[in-house]
Design an enzyme around this catalytic site. Structure first.
Site, PDB file in Angstrom:
ATOM      1  N   SER A  89       0.801  -1.222   0.000  1.00 57.53           N
ATOM      2  CA  SER A  89       0.000   0.000   0.000  1.00 57.53           C
ATOM      3  C   SER A  89       0.836   1.275   0.000  1.00 57.53           C
ATOM      4  O   SER A  89       0.327   2.347  -0.312  1.00 57.53           O
ATOM      5  CB  SER A  89      -0.936   0.024   1.211  1.00 57.53           C
ATOM      6  OG  SER A  89      -0.196   0.130   2.421  1.00 57.53           O
ATOM      7  N   LYS A 141       0.888   4.447   6.805  1.00 59.97           N
ATOM      8  CA  LYS A 141       0.340   5.290   5.746  1.00 59.97           C
ATOM      9  C   LYS A 141       0.999   6.663   5.824  1.00 59.97           C
ATOM     10  O   LYS A 141       1.778   6.951   6.718  1.00 59.97           O
ATOM     11  CB  LYS A 141      -1.182   5.458   5.892  1.00 59.97           C
ATOM     12  CG  LYS A 141      -1.990   4.178   5.969  1.00 59.97           C
ATOM     13  CD  LYS A 141      -2.014   3.403   4.687  1.00 59.97           C
ATOM     14  CE  LYS A 141      -2.861   2.143   4.819  1.00 59.97           C
ATOM     15  NZ  LYS A 141      -2.746   1.273   3.626  1.00 59.97           N
TER      16      LYS A 141
END
Length: 256
Positions: A89, A141
């Protein structure tokens, strides 16, 4: 000649051939040897002193071990942590299998900033559908929105806007990936942040969890730290850039 003469005198006085002086000379010789050996005898307290010395050396070693080894290790493990990244990701910033060093000073002593790569506890079972993350409750993230920010995007390749200002994310987005393939808009509430992966096409981030009961936001107290660098494999060693400059034009409050 003087040394030779003295030696002759000593041997004469101690000679066994002299019936009158032989025993007397022998006694004096024994006495001399006794005096000489006396200085070589170990004092009665020497063994106990050595034991105290050995004990003292042991404590000094223990003290040095604590100062130079234990305390630095405690500091390292208190201030830093490492994580293995199991998903893609955050590609190409972080590859699958990379190990990342994280500082725990953020957010405890350092305020989070837009652009920071943050490691955080799964806030609302985001990982339930991620088989590759089944043994962890930690995600990584990029922080895009701070408390009070409005983060939005029109989708279909349009840029993400923070407080009404479009940002250019090409410095960290995976090449060929849109900022977002679908539209979204969220107001970041107090005590929370808005996060997105650099590989937006393969990142179940804040955009995907708008119905998790907290608008897909991550509580600041769930942040475990800020990513500093990738250190393994060695060929991937390097600093994790926050790219704060991407957000330089973003005002602190939403543009009306």
């Amino acid at each position: 000649m003087m040394a030779l003469t003295a030696d002759m005198v000593v041997r004469t006085e101690g000679s066994a051939d002299d019936p009158e002086h032989g025993s007397e000379a022998s006694g004096r010789s024994d006495a001399v040897r006794g005096v000489r050996n006396y200085g070589r005898r170990r004092p009665a307290h020497a063994s106990s002193s050595n034991r105290r010395s050995d004990n003292g050396s042991g404590w000094l070693f223990l003290r040095d071990l604590i100062i130079y080894c234990v305390i630095p290790l405690l500091v390292v493990f208190t201030l830093f942590a490492s994580y293995r990244i199991p998903s893609g990701s955050m590609m190409d910033t972080i590859e699958v299998g990379d190990r990342v060093l994280v500082t725990r000073l953020e957010p405890r002593l350092m305020k989070p900033r837009r652009g920071d790569v943050v490691v955080f506890k799964d806030p609302a079972h985001w990982l339930d559908d991620k088989n590759e993350n089944m043994f962890t409750d930690t995600l990584i993230k990029r922080l895009i929105g701070l408390p009070g920010d409005t983060v939005e995007c029109s989708g279909k390749g349009a840029p993400v806007k923070v407080n009404g200002v479009p940002i250019n994310e090409t410095s960290y987005l995976k090449p060929g990936v849109n900022p977002s393939d679908f539209a979204f808009k969220v107001k970041v509430s107090a005590g929370n942040v808005f996060v997105m992966g650099d590989n937006r096409a393969n990142s179940a981030d804040s955009r995907w969890h708008a119905d998790d009961g907290n608008d897909g936001l991550v509580p600041v107290h769930d942040i475990k730290g800020k990513g500093l660098l990738t250190f393994w494999p060695l060929g991937r060693f390097g600093a994790l850039q926050s790219h704060h400059e991407v957000f330089d034009a973003v005002p602190a409050q939403a543009v009306s």
